[in-house]
Scaffold this motif. Sequence first.
Motif, PDB file in Angstrom:
ATOM      1  N   TYR A   1      -9.323 -33.705   2.470  1.00 47.51           N
ATOM      2  CA  TYR A   1      -8.464 -35.249   3.822  1.00 47.51           C
ATOM      3  C   TYR A   1      -8.766 -33.635   4.668  1.00 47.51           C
ATOM      4  CZ  TYR A   1      -5.659 -37.866   5.187  1.00 47.51           C
ATOM      5  OH  TYR A   1      -4.271 -38.071   6.761  1.00 47.51           O
ATOM      6  N   SER A   2      -8.163 -34.441   5.689  1.00 45.07           N
ATOM      7  CA  SER A   2      -7.745 -33.846   7.004  1.00 45.07           C
ATOM      8  C   SER A   2      -7.025 -34.367   7.366  1.00 45.07           C
ATOM      9  CB  SER A   2      -9.221 -32.728   7.865  1.00 45.07           C
ATOM     10  OG  SER A   2      -8.583 -33.197   8.966  1.00 45.07           O
ATOM     11  N   SER A   3      -5.554 -34.148   8.293  1.00 40.84           N
ATOM     12  CA  SER A   3      -4.813 -34.679   9.198  1.00 40.84           C
ATOM     13  C   SER A   3      -5.591 -34.850  10.193  1.00 40.84           C
ATOM     14  CB  SER A   3      -3.429 -33.997   9.113  1.00 40.84           C
ATOM     15  OG  SER A   3      -3.572 -33.314  10.225  1.00 40.84           O
ATOM     16  N   LEU A   4      -6.593 -33.945  10.810  1.00 38.25           N
ATOM     17  CA  LEU A   4      -6.769 -34.216  12.192  1.00 38.25           C
ATOM     18  C   LEU A   4      -7.984 -35.299  12.075  1.00 38.25           C
ATOM     19  CD1 LEU A   4      -6.806 -32.653  14.872  1.00 38.25           C
ATOM     20  CD2 LEU A   4      -9.028 -30.909  13.645  1.00 38.25           C
ATOM     21  N   LYS A   5      -8.317 -36.088  12.566  1.00 40.54           N
ATOM     22  CA  LYS A   5      -8.739 -37.567  12.547  1.00 40.54           C
ATOM     23  C   LYS A   5      -9.905 -37.646  13.634  1.00 40.54           C
ATOM     24  CE  LYS A   5      -7.192 -38.682   9.254  1.00 40.54           C
ATOM     25  NZ  LYS A   5      -7.900 -38.403   7.606  1.00 40.54           N
ATOM     26  N   CYS A   6      -9.797 -36.611  15.151  1.00 39.24           N
ATOM     27  CA  CYS A   6     -10.684 -36.806  16.251  1.00 39.24           C
ATOM     28  C   CYS A   6     -11.809 -36.329  15.983  1.00 39.24           C
ATOM     29  CB  CYS A   6     -10.138 -36.424  17.582  1.00 39.24           C
ATOM     30  SG  CYS A   6      -9.327 -34.385  16.696  1.00 39.24           S
ATOM     31  N   ILE A   7     -12.445 -36.220  17.233  1.00 35.31           N
ATOM     32  CA  ILE A   7     -14.123 -36.237  16.638  1.00 35.31           C
ATOM     33  C   ILE A   7     -15.229 -34.919  17.753  1.00 35.31           C
ATOM     34  CG2 ILE A   7     -16.749 -36.638  17.551  1.00 35.31           C
ATOM     35  CD1 ILE A   7     -16.099 -39.550  16.922  1.00 35.31           C
ATOM     36  N   LYS A   8     -13.474 -34.563  19.047  1.00 41.37           N
ATOM     37  CA  LYS A   8     -13.457 -34.110  20.439  1.00 41.37           C
ATOM     38  C   LYS A   8     -12.425 -33.126  19.462  1.00 41.37           C
ATOM     39  CE  LYS A   8     -15.123 -36.760  24.075  1.00 41.37           C
ATOM     40  NZ  LYS A   8     -15.106 -36.691  24.924  1.00 41.37           N
ATOM     41  N   ALA A   9     -12.742 -31.679  19.681  1.00 46.71           N
ATOM     42  CA  ALA A   9     -11.536 -30.218  19.386  1.00 46.71           C
ATOM     43  C   ALA A   9     -10.000 -30.723  20.341  1.00 46.71           C
ATOM     44  CB  ALA A   9     -12.034 -29.338  20.423  1.00 46.71           C
TER      45      ALA A   9
ATOM     46  N   ASN B   1       0.442 -29.258  14.073  1.00 47.43           N
ATOM     47  CA  ASN B   1      -0.238 -29.712  13.454  1.00 47.43           C
ATOM     48  C   ASN B   1      -0.554 -30.621  12.344  1.00 47.43           C
ATOM     49  OD1 ASN B   1       2.795 -30.305  11.926  1.00 47.43           O
ATOM     50  ND2 ASN B   1       2.965 -32.303  13.082  1.00 47.43           N
ATOM     51  N   ALA B   2      -2.302 -29.887  11.892  1.00 44.94           N
ATOM     52  CA  ALA B   2      -2.810 -30.629  12.090  1.00 44.94           C
ATOM     53  C   ALA B   2      -2.923 -29.993  10.448  1.00 44.94           C
ATOM     54  CB  ALA B   2      -3.648 -30.883  12.318  1.00 44.94           C
ATOM     55  N   ALA B   3      -3.597 -30.251   9.238  1.00 47.16           N
ATOM     56  CA  ALA B   3      -3.625 -29.872   7.668  1.00 47.16           C
ATOM     57  C   ALA B   3      -4.672 -30.721   7.060  1.00 47.16           C
ATOM     58  CB  ALA B   3      -1.985 -30.045   6.959  1.00 47.16           C
ATOM     59  N   ALA B   4      -5.117 -29.912   6.904  1.00 52.96           N
ATOM     60  CA  ALA B   4      -6.233 -29.890   5.709  1.00 52.96           C
ATOM     61  C   ALA B   4      -6.164 -29.825   4.454  1.00 52.96           C
ATOM     62  CB  ALA B   4      -8.685 -29.949   6.224  1.00 52.96           C
ATOM     63  N   GLY B   5      -7.314 -30.391   3.459  1.00 56.05           N
ATOM     64  CA  GLY B   5      -7.291 -29.914   1.975  1.00 56.05           C
ATOM     65  C   GLY B   5      -8.410 -30.459   1.331  1.00 56.05           C
TER      66      GLY B   5
END
Length: 160
Positions: free
Chosen positions: A10-18, A23-27
């Motif tokens: 899971y990642s809070s970063l949902k964008c395709i472009k950089a 304030n993003a996190a993943a796990g």
Amino acid sequence: MLAHVNLYTYSSLKCIKAAETLNAAAGYVLEFPTGKGDVTRTQTFLLCNVHKENPKMTGTEANLFVIEKALSRINAHTELDIYTEWASIYGAIANGWLKSWEQNGWTNSDGRKIASLQSWQRVATLLRPHLVTVYLQTEHKYRSWLQREVETERRYVEIE
């Protein structure tokens, strides 16, 4: 007989472009089913601490990062099921593109270098000893828990 392992990301970063990772996190959750119940190993990451030299990354890169970290914890050949919400990761593994890219010098069918090359190379190396099945799913049994943990990680940086 190979041991079975499930990997959920899971990642809070949902964008395709950089995008900025401030304030993003993943796990991830690694699940090892046993006769006595499931054993899990988890980890979450604040992404701005991961790529300090380059504070921008795509959602694909964030998910490749957590997959790499999870795979580095598996020290045996396994039957591995990966649950991801990223079509690019699903497609690369399920359609055999990862192997094709490697055989073609890490270029795609158009002859262009693969984006996020180093991440894909590390993941390919870590996947090699496993019998892998990948699932494209936005929902899985650990999603709510991972989402809460990732949001906690994100709130922690807001407080500092």
